[in-house]
Write a protein that holds these residues in place. Structure first.
Motif, PDB file in Angstrom:
ATOM      1  N   SER A  12       0.790  -1.235   0.000  1.00 18.46           N
ATOM      2  CA  SER A  12       0.000   0.000   0.000  1.00 18.46           C
ATOM      3  C   SER A  12       0.822   1.285   0.000  1.00 18.46           C
ATOM      4  N   ILE A  14       2.897   4.510  -0.758  1.00 19.08           N
ATOM      5  CA  ILE A  14       3.034   5.375  -1.934  1.00 19.08           C
ATOM      6  C   ILE A  14       4.284   6.239  -1.880  1.00 19.08           C
ATOM      7  N   ASN A  15       4.951   6.307  -0.732  1.00 18.03           N
ATOM      8  CA  ASN A  15       6.093   7.224  -0.625  1.00 18.03           C
ATOM      9  C   ASN A  15       7.392   6.537  -0.219  1.00 18.03           C
ATOM     10  N   GLU A  57      -7.768   3.203   4.044  1.00 19.12           N
ATOM     11  CA  GLU A  57      -8.497   3.050   2.793  1.00 19.12           C
ATOM     12  C   GLU A  57      -8.874   4.452   2.351  1.00 19.12           C
ATOM     13  N   ASP A  58      -8.324   4.888   1.233  1.00 18.69           N
ATOM     14  CA  ASP A  58      -8.560   6.235   0.728  1.00 18.69           C
ATOM     15  C   ASP A  58      -9.032   6.119  -0.714  1.00 18.69           C
ATOM     16  N   ARG A  61      -9.133   2.432  -2.124  1.00 18.10           N
ATOM     17  CA  ARG A  61      -7.933   1.601  -2.178  1.00 18.10           C
ATOM     18  C   ARG A  61      -7.062   1.886  -0.967  1.00 18.10           C
ATOM     19  N   THR A  63      -3.913   2.974   1.055  1.00 13.73           N
ATOM     20  CA  THR A  63      -2.829   3.937   0.888  1.00 13.73           C
ATOM     21  C   THR A  63      -2.014   3.933   2.166  1.00 13.73           C
ATOM     22  N   VAL A  65       1.626   5.385   4.085  1.00 11.45           N
ATOM     23  CA  VAL A  65       2.693   6.387   4.057  1.00 11.45           C
ATOM     24  C   VAL A  65       3.673   6.117   5.193  1.00 11.45           C
ATOM     25  N   SER A 156      -7.359  12.426   4.486  1.00  8.83           N
ATOM     26  CA  SER A 156      -7.395  12.377   3.025  1.00  8.83           C
ATOM     27  C   SER A 156      -6.703  13.593   2.419  1.00  8.83           C
ATOM     28  N   LEU A 159      -2.992  13.000   2.764  1.00 10.35           N
ATOM     29  CA  LEU A 159      -2.545  11.982   1.801  1.00 10.35           C
ATOM     30  C   LEU A 159      -2.520  12.538   0.386  1.00 10.35           C
ATOM     31  N   ALA A 163       0.654  12.480  -2.125  1.00  9.46           N
ATOM     32  CA  ALA A 163       0.577  11.885  -3.459  1.00  9.46           C
ATOM     33  C   ALA A 163       0.813  12.888  -4.577  1.00  9.46           C
TER      34      ALA A 163
END
Length: 164
Positions: A12, A14-15, A57-58, A61, A63, A65, A156, A159, A163
């Protein structure tokens, strides 16, 4: 939040790179977490006191960090408020959590930050399942569902900055 597996969690992020996600320490008590009371999963890295992780869950899906923060300074007695759940804490209970941005911006060293509960237990504070040590939750006229929606909206937005 639905119960997550180690594979869900590692996939999950993203960074951080896939290698970093593979090496990070995932909680071993996933089967004992109070999933029905969690809006996101947050934990601190046991071997690195300045690292934390958050998975939610964002937008339908998962996510995740990776976060960093500065440990509390001795003698720092100020009270602070979490920007996610609006819980106040004394010294060290709220930290500026910084996340490397995803993609090229993150590889260039760009970060975003937000003041959050250091233990990332916002969901439990909202529901009264955990009391902030030396801190407080303000009485609000909002329902629990509205408070949860506000917290998830704040998360959110954060996040989205990670992103972007």
């Amino acid at each position: 939040m639905r119960a997550l597996t180690e594979q869900d969690i590692r996939g999950s992020f993203i960074n951080c790179t896939k290698g970093e996600a593979k090496r990070l320490s995932v909680p071993r008590d996933l089967d004992q977490r109070p999933w029905d009371d969690l809006d996101f999963l947050g934990w601190r890295e046991p071997g690195a006191p300045d690292r934390s992780y958050l998975v939610t869950e964002d937008g339908g899906r998962l996510t995740g960090v990776a976060l960093r923060f500065q440990p509390a300074r001795p003698g720092f007695l100020q009270r602070s408020m979490c920007a996610l759940c609006l819980t106040t804490h004394p010294r060290g209970g709220v930290s500026l959590m910084t996340a490397r941005k995803a993609g090229p911006a993150g590889r260039e060293g760009n970060t975003v930050g937000l003041y959050m509960c250091t233990d990332l237990a916002c969901s439990l504070y909202l529901r009264g399942r955990k009391a902030p040590e030396g801190g407080a939750r303000f009485e609000e006229s909002l329902t629990l569902e509205e408070q949860v929606a506000r917290t998830l909206g704040n998360l959110s937005a954060f996040l989205g900055k990670v992103a972007a």
